[in-house]
Design an enzyme around this catalytic site. Structure first.
Site, PDB file in Angstrom:
ATOM      1  N   ASP A   1       0.860  -1.182   0.000  1.00  0.00           N
ATOM      2  CA  ASP A   1       0.000   0.000   0.000  1.00  0.00           C
ATOM      3  C   ASP A   1       0.903   1.241   0.000  1.00  0.00           C
ATOM      4  OD1 ASP A   1      -2.110   1.723  -0.055  1.00  0.00           O
ATOM      5  OD2 ASP A   1      -3.213   0.756   1.561  1.00  0.00           O
TER       6      ASP A   1
HETATM    7  C1  BGC Z   1      -5.023   3.204  -0.068  1.00  0.00           C
HETATM    8  C2  BGC Z   1      -5.137   2.196  -1.178  1.00  0.00           C
HETATM    9  C3  BGC Z   1      -5.030   2.885  -2.514  1.00  0.00           C
HETATM   10  C4  BGC Z   1      -3.725   3.668  -2.558  1.00  0.00           C
HETATM   11  C5  BGC Z   1      -3.517   4.392  -3.872  1.00  0.00           C
HETATM   12  C6  BGC Z   1      -3.805   4.090  -0.226  1.00  0.00           C
HETATM   13  O1  BGC Z   1      -3.771   5.104   0.704  1.00  0.00           O
HETATM   14  O2  BGC Z   1      -4.995   2.541   1.180  1.00  0.00           O
HETATM   15  O3  BGC Z   1      -6.331   1.489  -1.075  1.00  0.00           O
HETATM   16  O4  BGC Z   1      -5.119   1.965  -3.550  1.00  0.00           O
HETATM   17  O5  BGC Z   1      -3.719   4.619  -1.517  1.00  0.00           O
HETATM   18  O6  BGC Z   1      -4.397   5.420  -4.035  1.00  0.00           O
END
Ligand code: BGC
Length: 733
Positions: free
Chosen positions: A258
């Site tokens: 993530d």
């Molecule tokens: C989120 C993810 C997301 C990523 C990209 C993160 O903060 O937890 O679910 O895909 O950002 O936007």
């Protein structure tokens, strides 16, 4: 490749080239323009594997050209984006799509989303979110399929099929990246990003099954989670990412962290520094780091020199990333046709699909005296009340970026269009949009903050709304949460209707005019008062681009609602967490034992949802009363539409194991099917019950077991159904 080039292939950068520096919060790192310059430099050096958050095809082509032509090996980048519930055409939010209990619909919707995103040059989506969410304080409940592992698995698989098509690399499709492995939805207190403590039994029986299902469906990517799972950061959890994901489940794709989660390993107090963080993540099975700037993976060459990781480990990850690029055809066709992109985004069939999805995901919670559907022919004046009714941005819900507000249909737009030339539609917001106490991380994307109308006099507006409702034949009141109040970093300590919305509803009800309440939400809200005083309540969620048209079709009976709740609706935040598949213990029926100040039953049960017709279930019949643990029996039930209208029903099958080597839940969903019935029509449905439905992870045996026991079977249109029969499973031979 040099080690730095390899580390680059394993790095995915956010690219915020289009974002205004003035809107950014400088406390969170370099300004968007500086960040963009640094990313472009990495591309020129050949030290960049992937980019995210670029959505303009011309910009994608420019950055791809830089990557291909600038670097030594010319390895093109993969472009990723959060295509969560549509790209240009916005579909209802994922929790709403789950409420349709309609995997084919969900698959079709995500294939439309994939087609649009792929047309602009995106190769990969960070979706579906298959995290089980049992605590509605957690804002990300809106992104998933709710509380139930069986429904969650079915919805997740449908999304993977829709995004990816028949295989990774299918034309007009994307790589699906289910997230966030694993347990993110169990964040303590519903506080986003906080740790999760999940028992062995819950992990295997509840939180992991949807992940296993999407891996079996062929998802090409998986994203690791932010938080600590039972004390170990998920992004450095070798057991989870290597033993379970790649070993037990044979996942063959690549794992992305993530955003900034590898860097966070230091924040967790897990890795001593960024070098160690990079090594521990890659060693645990993270192939690619998603990062804003200064990725931890830039330290991989050093980590290699210190012996903290190996060249072979890096090579395995690089190979997985390159394989994804090959399968997506990025080497053969790195650029995108900008003219074609324009045509694909304009396809009217996509808007049509979004309308159908919104109609099929609405859930009718109450309908006393059959107030709904409204008969337009008998209406002279309709009051539409509530600021959310007119807000096109909120109609779309969170995790939508590339929409077109001009073509978005709000509830007010939809009702007006439907009643044009028939009845007079008058609108009053009644309340001002409520603001969050603290800003949202998405504010920098522009229109996230609801506009505070200048000169808005709260008391006067509330009175005006009530007056208008009092003069109308019917009042359609829209309440809920503004979209910035739900989603990532949008947890709440309360489930109350924000601001003065309850007061507004009470004032409208007090006029004596018939009230239809529409709820715009992504989580259960406190509707105790409404459930007792408002005859008709329809949950419309954040219904998307065509939301208003769909809502009008539902209100005026062009279609009947057929959605069902994908979660248990608690009475109050104090009930949380509350699920339908709990186990039983001491004195379960006696009121006052669980809470003395509130009934311990939910406001609406899991699987609940009414329709405009009446349905009759015949008795369930089983083709065997006794089976061995390896055998399968078939349960049949006939459902008849004994009402006057065509309608859908979601037939649900629940099992309960009476005794065995563990206490088993009072009921577990083990089958469902959504059907359409004309008036008078009957259908017989058959459900297989065999080892897949009977087995569970036994925490004492540390294994999957099928117990010899008696099982109750329920089939009906909600989890609270009473139509039941039994069968027995014998000891294994
Ligand atoms: C989120 C993810 C997301 C990523 C990209 C993160 O903060 O937890 O679910 O895909 O950002 O936007």
């Amino acid at each position: 490749m040099t080690t730095a080039e390899k580390a680059g292939q394993l790095t995915q950068y956010f690219y915020f080239g289009g974002i205004d520096d003035a809107a950014a919060d400088p406390r969170h790192g370099p300004l968007p323009s500086e960040q963009a310059a640094r990313v472009e430099e990495a591309a020129r050096r050949g030290e960049l594997g992937s980019l995210l958050f670029v959505t303009d095809p011309a910009e994608i082509n420019r950055l791809q050209r830089l990557t291909v032509e600038g670097s030594r090996h010319g390895v093109p980048a993969l472009f990723g984006f959060d295509v969560i519930h549509g790209f240009r055409t916005i579909f209802p939010v994922p929790i709403a799509m789950a409420a349709s209990w309609d995997p084919e619909l969900i698959e079709r919707a995500q294939s439309v989303a994939a087609r649009e995103a792929r047309a602009v040059g995106i190769h990969w989506t960070f979706a579906p979110m298959v995290d089980i969410a049992r605590d509605p304080r957690w804002g990300r409940i809106v992104e998933g399929a709710g509380e139930d592992p069986y429904l969650g698995a079915a919805v997740g698989v449908a999304q993977v099929r829709g995004f990816q098509g028949a295989r990774v690399g299918a034309p007009d499709h994307l790589i699906a990246g289910p997230k966030h492995l694993a347990g993110y939805g169990a964040a303590v207190g519903g506080r986003d990003y906080d740790e999760a403590h999940i028992s062995d039994s819950e992990l295997w029986n509840v939180y992991l099954p949807p992940f296993h299902a999407v891996v079996e469906a062929g998802a090409g990517n998986v994203m690791s989670a932010y938080m600590d799972l039972n004390g170990i950061p998920a992004t450095s959890n070798r057991w989870l990412l290597d033993e379970v994901l790649r070993g037990t489940w044979a996942f063959a794709g690549f794992v992305v962290s993530d955003a900034n989660a590898v860097k966070d390993l230091e924040t967790h107090g897990f890795s001593e520094n960024q070098r160690e963080a990079s090594a521990s993540a890659v060693n645990a099975g993270v192939d690619m780091e998603m990062a804003m700037v200064d990725p931890a993976f830039a330290h991989l060459p050093e980590a290699l020199e210190c012996g903290e990781t190996t060249e072979a480990t890096l090579d395995v990850s690089v190979r997985r990333v390159l394989e994804a690029k090959l399968r997506m055809g990025v080497f053969d066709a790195p650029f995108v046709d900008e003219d074609r992109a324009r045509d694909v985004l304009a396809d009217p069939a996509h808007r049509e699909a979004a309308r159908v999805a919104a109609e099929r995901s609405a859930v009718l919670l109450n309908n006393q005296g059959d107030l709904l559907p409204l008969d337009a022919a008998h209406l002279r004046s309709v009051a539409v009340v509530g600021a959310l009714a007119a807000s096109r941005r909120d109609t779309l819900g969170p995790w939508s970026f590339h929409y077109d507000l001009d073509e978005t249909v709000s509830v007010l737009d939809g009702v007006q269009q439907h009643l044009e030339g028939i009845a007079d539609v008058r609108y009053a917001p009644g309340v001002r949009p409520t603001q969050r106490t603290f800003p949202s991380i998405f504010d920098q994307f522009g229109d996230n903050i609801p506009e505070d109308p200048p000169g808005f006099d709260d008391d006067r507006e509330l009175a005006r709304a009530a007056e208008l409702a009092g003069e109308a034949d019917v009042a359609i009141v829209v309440v809920g949460e503004w979209q910035s109040m739900i989603g990532e970093a949008a947890s709440r300590t309360s489930l109350d209707l924000p601001g003065r919305q309850l007061e507004l509803l009470q004032a409208v009800v007090a006029t004596g005019t018939s009230v239809v309440l529409l709820v715009m939400n992504g989580r259960p809200l406190d509707l105790r008062w409404a459930s007792e005083h408002v005859p008709a309540i329809l949950d419309i969620w954040y219904p998307g681009t065509q939301g208003g048209t769909a809502v009008a079709n539902l209100l005026f009976g062009d279609v009947s609602p057929g959605g069902k709740l994908p979660f248990t609706w608690p009475r109050t935040v104090g009930h949380v967490p509350m699920v339908h598949s709990h186990t039983r213990s001491h004195d379960p029926e006696r009121q006052g034992e669980r809470y003395w100040d509130e009934p311990s039953t939910p406001l609406y049960s899991f699987g609940h949802g009414l329709s405009y017709t009446r349905l009759k279930y015949s008795d369930i019949t089983l083709d065997h009363q006794v089976i061995a643990p390896s055998e399968t029996l078939t349960a049949s039930v006939q459902v008849t539409n004994v009402g006057e209208r065509q309608a859908d029903e979601v037939v649900q099958l629940y099992l309960h194991q009476r005794h065995g080597s563990a206490s088993r839940p009072v009921q577990e969903l083990k089958g469902f099917r959504r059907i359409t019935l004309r008036p008078g029509e009957a259908q017989t449905l058959r459900f297989a019950i065999g080892p897949d439905e009977l087995r569970y992870w036994n925490a004492a045996a540390r294994d999957w077991v099928v117990d010899a026991s008696t099982f109750d079977v329920w089939v009906g249109g909600a989890s609270a159904t009473r139509s039941t029969t039994q069968f027995r499973v014998t000891e294994a031979d």
